[in-house]
Design an enzyme around this catalytic site. Structure first.
Site, PDB file in Angstrom:
ATOM      1  N   ASN A   1      -4.283 -10.782   1.394  1.00  0.00           N
ATOM      2  CA  ASN A   1      -3.694 -10.043   2.503  1.00  0.00           C
ATOM      3  C   ASN A   1      -4.392 -10.374   3.816  1.00  0.00           C
ATOM      4  O   ASN A   1      -5.624 -10.330   3.902  1.00  0.00           O
ATOM      5  CB  ASN A   1      -3.814  -8.538   2.255  1.00  0.00           C
ATOM      6  CG  ASN A   1      -2.827  -8.029   1.226  1.00  0.00           C
ATOM      7  OD1 ASN A   1      -2.246  -8.812   0.470  1.00  0.00           O
ATOM      8  ND2 ASN A   1      -2.630  -6.729   1.180  1.00  0.00           N
TER       9      ASN A   1
ATOM     10  N   HIS B   1       0.794  -1.242   0.000  1.00  0.00           N
ATOM     11  CA  HIS B   1       0.000   0.000   0.000  1.00  0.00           C
ATOM     12  C   HIS B   1       0.824   1.288   0.000  1.00  0.00           C
ATOM     13  O   HIS B   1       0.840   2.035   0.980  1.00  0.00           O
ATOM     14  CB  HIS B   1      -0.949   0.015   1.200  1.00  0.00           C
ATOM     15  CG  HIS B   1      -2.197  -0.777   0.965  1.00  0.00           C
ATOM     16  ND1 HIS B   1      -3.147  -0.436   0.033  1.00  0.00           N
ATOM     17  CD2 HIS B   1      -2.628  -1.920   1.543  1.00  0.00           C
ATOM     18  CE1 HIS B   1      -4.122  -1.332   0.038  1.00  0.00           C
ATOM     19  NE2 HIS B   1      -3.827  -2.250   0.936  1.00  0.00           N
TER      20      HIS B   1
ATOM     21  N   HIS C   1     -10.734  -2.959   4.850  1.00  0.00           N
ATOM     22  CA  HIS C   1      -9.699  -3.253   5.839  1.00  0.00           C
ATOM     23  C   HIS C   1     -10.321  -3.346   7.227  1.00  0.00           C
ATOM     24  O   HIS C   1     -11.259  -2.629   7.554  1.00  0.00           O
ATOM     25  CB  HIS C   1      -8.638  -2.147   5.859  1.00  0.00           C
ATOM     26  CG  HIS C   1      -7.740  -2.163   4.674  1.00  0.00           C
ATOM     27  ND1 HIS C   1      -7.420  -1.026   3.954  1.00  0.00           N
ATOM     28  CD2 HIS C   1      -7.076  -3.186   4.058  1.00  0.00           C
ATOM     29  CE1 HIS C   1      -6.599  -1.342   2.978  1.00  0.00           C
ATOM     30  NE2 HIS C   1      -6.376  -2.640   3.017  1.00  0.00           N
TER      31      HIS C   1
ATOM     32  N   GLU D   1      -6.649   1.397   7.616  1.00  0.00           N
ATOM     33  CA  GLU D   1      -5.453   0.604   7.893  1.00  0.00           C
ATOM     34  C   GLU D   1      -4.233   1.499   7.799  1.00  0.00           C
ATOM     35  O   GLU D   1      -4.065   2.244   6.835  1.00  0.00           O
ATOM     36  CB  GLU D   1      -5.316  -0.571   6.908  1.00  0.00           C
ATOM     37  CG  GLU D   1      -4.091  -1.440   7.193  1.00  0.00           C
ATOM     38  CD  GLU D   1      -3.901  -2.535   6.156  1.00  0.00           C
ATOM     39  OE1 GLU D   1      -3.794  -3.700   6.556  1.00  0.00           O
ATOM     40  OE2 GLU D   1      -3.852  -2.222   4.962  1.00  0.00           O
TER      41      GLU D   1
END
Length: 362
Positions: free
Chosen positions: A290, A113, A229, A185
């Site tokens: 993830n 990210h 997230h 996140e």
């Protein structure tokens, strides 16, 4: 026979064609590899232990915040240079490269990210990749992620293409995101974005694939299908992993290929999702999932339970229920209670390996 023999891979960090071969193998065999966010040597070894026990490959990744933490919170991380997060990511990479072979599993070394405001972080890591490549013939990292999903689509694709051109001579993998992952996140908060932004359109997937494939085959796409997230109350998140199958069908039509899954997809915001949702996504070409929030919680649980159980031994250095002169060093030694966190995190990663059909593939 397993993938190590099938693909002629050695344990340790993979690069270039070996990464591509592994993802091709995963897509063909119908499994995905968990990508575990790591913030310390302890979380690294917890994930590696799970992969070793489950006989599986693993992806270890550091976010910008996780990399800065690896370097130390006492080090400044300016927005212009991202000194701490660059140094921390490099340190984590060298540590992982050093220990991964002894666990006997293939590892993809990834960063997670990188938004527009964090591009100096990616630039700093690529500088080191290029330096390392000149000396050793491989980049330092297997792959990076560039996440410009909050930016206009055309700018996202154009900028991603520029970075893929830089990575391509090193045969370095690049993951990109098109369509926003909701929730929060690592300081990126998308809790209030328009719900429609969480679902990527097939035309945008085609724009990405056609642009990037003309540069390099070493890329994957994190497409939005309602991903969020964090972990939220059941029912609050509406995932539609079946959309990935429609995207693959659209690409197949555009490419006029016989391949039913012509691109590599990534599942972001995996923590808290149903196993059936993971498995539907994997059947539609997801090769990387993830997992962060769930492993954070698992690590805490081990430490929390140890402290709760042994609280009367942790209040003072000397003196406990066994006697006022009894020492407590065996309880407060960090190697004891940190290890308990590693154990519970390892168990959670092993469960993910089973859920994603990756266990036993070596």
């Amino acid at each position: 026979m397993g993938l190590l023999e099938d693909l002629n891979l050695k344990p340790g960090v993979l690069y270039g064609d070996d990464v591509l071969s592994l993802f091709n193998y995963a897509r063909a065999k119908g499994f995905a590899i968990p990508a575990i966010n790591v913030t310390s040597s302890s979380t690294v070894v917890a994930a590696l232990e799970a992969a070793k026990d489950a006989k599986s490959p693993i992806i270890l990744q550091a976010s910008q915040g996780g990399a800065a933490f690896f370097a130390g919170k006492g080090i400044a991380d300016s927005s212009e240079k991202r000194e701490a997060s660059v140094a921390g990511a490099i340190a984590a990479a060298h540590f992982i490269r050093a220990v991964a072979p002894i666990y006997g599993v293939p590892v993809i070394l990834h960063t997670d990210h990188c938004a527009k405001k964090l591009l100096p972080w990616l630039d700093g890591m690529l500088d080191e990749d290029e330096r390392f490549f000149k000396e050793h013939g491989t980049p330092l990292f297997s792959s990076h992620m560039i996440d410009l999903s909050e930016e206009p689509v055309d700018w996202n694709i154009e900028t991603t293409a520029k970075y893929l051109k830089r990575a391509a001579p090193m045969k370095q993998w690049l993951e990109m995101e098109i369509g926003i992952t909701g929730g929060e996140e690592d300081g990126v908060n998308n809790e209030d974005v328009d719900n429609a932004s969480l679902y990527t359109q097939p035309e945008d997937i085609w724009k990405v694939h056609s642009t990037l494939s003309a540069i390099s085959p070493y890329f994957s796409i994190a497409a939005g299908f309602g991903n969020v997230h964090g972990v939220y109350k059941p029912g609050n998140v509406k995932l539609h992993p079946e959309l990935l199958g429609k995207h693959q069908a659209y690409l197949k039509q555009q490419l006029k290929t016989e391949d039913d899954k012509p691109t590599f997809f990534v599942f972001h915001g995996g923590s808290g999702s149903a196993v059936s949702e993971f498995q539907t996504a994997i059947s539609n070409g997801v090769v990387k999932v993830n997992i962060d929030t769930d492993t954070q919680w698992a690590y805490l649980c081990g430490v929390r339970d140890f402290v709760t159980k042994n609280i009367d031994y942790l209040k003072t250095q000397i003196g406990n229920p066994e006697g006022e002169d009894k020492p407590n060093k065996k309880k407060y030694d960090p190697r004891v209670w940190i290890r308990e966190g590693e154990k519970t995190m390892t168990a959670r990663v092993k469960q993910a390996l089973v859920d994603f059909y990756a266990a036993g593939v070596l």
